[in-house]
Design an enzyme around this catalytic site. Structure first.
Site, short mmCIF file in Angstrom:
data_model
loop_
_atom_site.label_atom_id
_atom_site.label_comp_id
_atom_site.label_asym_id
_atom_site.label_seq_id
_atom_site.Cartn_x
_atom_site.Cartn_y
_atom_site.Cartn_z
N CYS A 169 64.65 -89.47 42.87
CA CYS A 169 63.80 -89.98 41.80
C CYS A 169 64.58 -90.37 40.55
O CYS A 169 64.01 -90.90 39.60
CB CYS A 169 62.73 -88.95 41.46
SG CYS A 169 61.87 -88.44 42.94
N HIS A 174 59.94 -88.70 32.29
CA HIS A 174 59.86 -88.57 33.75
C HIS A 174 58.42 -88.22 34.09
O HIS A 174 57.82 -88.86 34.93
CB HIS A 174 60.85 -87.52 34.24
CG HIS A 174 60.93 -87.46 35.72
ND1 HIS A 174 61.16 -88.58 36.49
CD2 HIS A 174 60.81 -86.43 36.60
CE1 HIS A 174 61.17 -88.24 37.77
NE2 HIS A 174 60.95 -86.94 37.87
N GLU A 196 60.27 -80.37 30.99
CA GLU A 196 60.48 -81.58 30.19
C GLU A 196 59.88 -81.43 28.80
O GLU A 196 60.46 -81.86 27.81
CB GLU A 196 59.86 -82.79 30.92
CG GLU A 196 60.33 -84.11 30.33
CD GLU A 196 59.92 -85.32 31.16
OE1 GLU A 196 59.14 -85.16 32.12
OE2 GLU A 196 60.38 -86.42 30.81
N HIS A 245 54.01 -91.99 41.15
CA HIS A 245 55.44 -91.73 41.15
C HIS A 245 56.08 -92.58 42.24
O HIS A 245 55.89 -92.32 43.43
CB HIS A 245 55.70 -90.24 41.38
CG HIS A 245 57.13 -89.83 41.17
ND1 HIS A 245 58.17 -90.73 41.04
CD2 HIS A 245 57.70 -88.60 41.06
CE1 HIS A 245 59.30 -90.08 40.86
NE2 HIS A 245 59.05 -88.79 40.86
#
Lengths: 732, 80
Positions: A155, A287, A298, A323
């Site tokens: 990712c 993200h 995060e 995603h």
């Protein structure tokens, strides 16, 4: 001090669940329109989750070639980006750096579904399976001859590809690149995240009440040029790309470090290498996946670094695009560029009135842009991507010229450690490595750790640790962030991917293996190596045919030259199992017996080698790559490309081709020469990237052999799709 | 303890979680230092027990996951 070359964005292309071009996608996300719906391409009937953001176009509508859907999505986006950039079709010296997570997963699904149904898997689908094919297919479609690479760091791949393309421009390796990422929707990813209970039942709403991710598909492409090149051809310039940062958590194969250390290190690297402060950033495309573990880590990272910033807006467009894995960073890069260009920031959607109250309590100084976009002056936008394997990447875009001091090192680079793990003949078509518990014991690797690893990761872990031991390097607090990894592979963890896929086909999407899914990403091997060794610096995996082993050395040398690291492990790794052998036999690729192994070289700057009095095998004097696009199933040698790559490598090394004393290659058909020529595949079989990296290991050992008295050696390797790498080594 | 059930579970652990057969006894501590199972592995055990015996261990106490013996006894109790 001199400044770094400026890199600018001159073209954009985009396709994902919210639209099939940049304008439609940007309109959708700034209006808060979601592309998330019921999944159509994967059977989710027995799953607890059914949502996804798929592209509403059949593969045949994307481009006419018979490629995997990941390649076709990418060609569609690249078409738009090229048209947008108004690049002359005669310009061929354009590089292609693309990120992908699942690669040809849709084709692997198709091949084994055919096989399990009894129809037999089709040969043509074998060439579509690997992530290696994508950049080469895109190059072939447009007839491009610049450097190609598929960065397969799950990712984080999309963001890393853009950063690496800029590094290559700054290193003078090309003036124009298309960079970005691509991933198709796949039963592999759906079944895997389902097994990990990481899918949200509803559309994800990161930093909000989300209980997991929602998968998407798509591709984002940026045309990136050196500023001079863009100005010279009168190109429209969207913005500049400043610095980027890549780091490893060295913590867990799927979960991020809860303390956010690795994420913050990547963000800090991006900010520092951009010559900015945390307070300069106006917008971050986070993200923001929607899993509790990601969002909490995060959130902590953002608050820790940016709480002094009183004008920061942060959002996760994944709440609308889903995603898109290896494409995520590239799609979000396009949105970051648009935010700068339009002075408009897209929202995270899915907040109820109740959610807004919770957000108000925890948001602090940061504007999380709930539900509605708003205008604001965006001068500096950051995009962050974090991945399985503990890989973190961050990149910064700027609306104006911003000088970045050039920290690049014009230092010599030495090979100070070598590990050659290759197989011995087990039958007429096969060479295999015999891995024993003693091999693990030697490095203190316990069963509890290595039992989790698939064969590809096991080979890389042992070879990586052997190379560090050979170089006499122990990773500690002083060097953990100064040490990085680049791994090259042709086929990656194909056995684990196929085993996972076959089970998902026969047992159902809802019965995927949570144990093996983390190993199906190509960068798992690099992740395990960083976790066990403690390496926290740069970490990339390149899938690009056999020559990826030698390309990893070029890549690692580029990272050392950029000045971020002092030591890089550069490896070539491929496995040989019953699965690989069956596929190679069916594809008529058993000209030579199939081998396996992992060859790792320790590359080190002169200063670092000197400071610890390291033994030097050889110096990396120069290196180059060349590309002549051919169909991915074509392994004919293009002699003009061979001449070109040798000339370029010699030029980079500052020597004449006549100065070279010997050649090490991975197939003697590549070069006809009167000088000593060692075909290392005689020893390794076709161990693909391991054989390719072996060319450099072998050359380095010959140069360090005092009886041979060689001055310069050339390592040469080629890969399917028409990619060539060459490295000039000299006596240390 | 029903050895037939225990052996099926053992085979599943060896197959699905790559635990070397020679270090796995009925009483080996699955989440101990040597074998070192973690939360992802426990998801796999839940799936494996479901596939083998049609028994859902979702939400079962940790103690039932500690060893092959504990898993076997849990399965036996649910098969009642």
């Amino acid at each position: 001090m001199a400044n770094k070359k400026r890199c600018v964005v001159t073209g954009l292309g985009l396709i994902c669940g919210v639209g099939d071009n940049v304008k439609d996608c940007w309109d959708a996300v700034t209006l808060g329109h979601s592309g998330i719906d019921e999944v159509k391409s994967v059977d989710t009937s027995n799953c607890y989750a059914h949502k996804g953001a798929e592209v509403d176009k059949a593969s045949s509508e994307l481009s006419p070639e018979n490629y995997d859907r990941s390649s076709l999505l990418c060609i569609h986006a690249a078409n738009e980006a090229f048209e947008d950039a108004h690049i002359d079709a005669s310009e061929k010296n354009i590089g292609v750096i693309l990120g992908s997570c699942v690669g040809g997963a849709a084709s692997i699904d198709k091949y084994y579904t055919d096989e399990i149904k009894g129809d037999g898997g089709k040969k043509e689908d074998i060439f579509k399976m690997g992530a290696s094919a994508i950049a080469n297919n895109v190059s072939a479609h447009f007839g491009l001859e610049g450097i190609t690479a598929n960065i397969v760091n799950a990712c984080a791949a999309g963001t890393m590809s853009i950063g690496y393309a800029c590094d290559l421009i700054r290193e003078g390796k090309g003036d124009v690149f298309i960079a970005g990422g691509s991933d198709s929707f796949s039963s592999l990813a759906f079944s895997g995240f389902h097994a990990l209970h990481a899918l949200d039942e509803n559309a994800c709403s990161p930093f909000n009440h989300s209980t997991g991710i929602t998968l998407g598909e798509g591709s984002g492409i940026l045309v990136i040029e050196s500023y001079e090149h863009a100005v010279e051809r009168g190109a429209k310039i969207y913005c500049e790309i400043l610095g980027s940062g890549v780091s490893s958590d060295a913590y867990h194969i799927t979960a991020p470090r809860p303390d956010g250390e690795g994420q913050m290190s990547a963000i800090r690297r991006a900010v520092e290498s951009s010559n900015l402060t945390f307070n300069d950033i106006d917008y971050i495309n986070a993200h923001g996946t929607g899993t509790a573990k990601n969002d909490e880590a995060e959130f902590l990272s953002l608050h820790t670094l940016f709480d002094g910033n009183d004008h920061l807006s942060v959002s996760s467009t994944k709440s609308m695009t889903g995603h898109c894995l290896g494409a995520a960073g590239s799609i979000e890069a396009v949105f970051s560029v648009k935010a700068i260009k339009e002075n408009l920031v897209p929202p995270t959607i899915g907040y109820s009135d109740e959610d807004l109250k919770v957000l108000a309590e925890k948001a602090g100084n940061i504007d999380f842009i709930p539900n509605k976009s708003h205008t604001k002056d965006v001068h500096y936008a950051m995009s962050n991507s974090f991945a399985f394997g503990g890989n973190n990447a961050s990149i910064i875009f700027s609306d104006n010229e911003h000088d970045i001091p050039d920290n690049s090192k014009n230092e010599k680079i030495y090979i100070t450690g070598i590990s050659k793990l290759t197989g011995t003949k087990t039958d007429e078509n096969s060479l295999n490595c015999n891995l024993t518990s003693e091999d693990y014991d030697k490095h203190g690797i316990r069963v509890a750790f290595y039992r989790k690893l698939d064969r590809f990761s096991q080979l890389q872990l042992l070879s990586g640790m052997d190379a560090l031991a050979d170089a006499d390097i122990k990773i500690d607090k002083d060097n953990e962030y100064k040490t990085g990894i680049v791994i090259g592979t042709a086929d990656g963890p194909m056995t684990e991917i196929v085993d996972f896929q076959k089970k998902a086909i026969t047992r159902g999407t809802e019965k995927g293996s949570a144990f093996s899914f983390p190993n199906t990403v190509y960068n798992a091997a690099g992740g395990y190596l960083s976790i066990f060794s403690g390496i926290k610096g740069y970490n990339a995996t390149v899938a690009n045919g056999n020559q990826a082993g030698l390309q990893s050395i070029c890549y690692a040398a580029d990272i050392l030259a950029e000045g971020n690291e002092s030591v890089m492990l550069a490896a070539g790794t491929d496995e040989n199992t019953k699965t690989n052998l069956e596929l190679y036999a069916k594809a008529d690729l058993l000209e030579k017996p199939l081998g396996e192994g992992s060859v790792t070289l320790v590359l080190e700057t002169e200063e670092n080698a000197k400071s610890r009095n390291a033994r030097k095998y050889a110096e990396i004097k120069g290196y180059a790559q060349a590309h002549r696009p051919v169909s991915y199933d074509n392994s004919e040698v293009d002699s003009k490309a061979v001449v070109e790559v040798i000339e370029k490598a010699c030029l980079n090394a500052g020597i004449e081709a006549d100065d070279i004393d010997f050649v090490c290659c991975d197939d003697k058909k590549i070069i006809k020469t009167l000088m000593p020529c060692y075909d290392v595949s005689q020893e390794t079989g076709n161990a693909r990237a391991a054989t390719s990296a072996m060319t450099a290991a072998y050359a380095a050992e010959l140069l360090s052999d005092s009886e041979k008295n060689y001055e310069y050696g050339l390592a040469l390797s080629m890969g399917a799709g028409g990619t060539y790498s060459a490295v000039v080594l000299s006596k240390a | 303890m029903n050895n037939a059930i225990a052996d099926q579970i053992k085979e599943m652990l060896v197959e699905n979680l790559r635990i070397p057969e020679n270090i796995l006894t009925y009483d080996s501590e699955l989440f101990g230092d040597e074998i070192g199972l973690d939360s992802i592995d426990s998801i796999e055990i839940v799936a494996g027990i479901d596939t083998l015996f049609g028994i859902d261990m979702t939400g079962a106490d940790r103690e039932h996951f500690q060893s092959i013996r504990a898993l076997t006894e849990y399965v036996e109790s649910k098969q009642g």
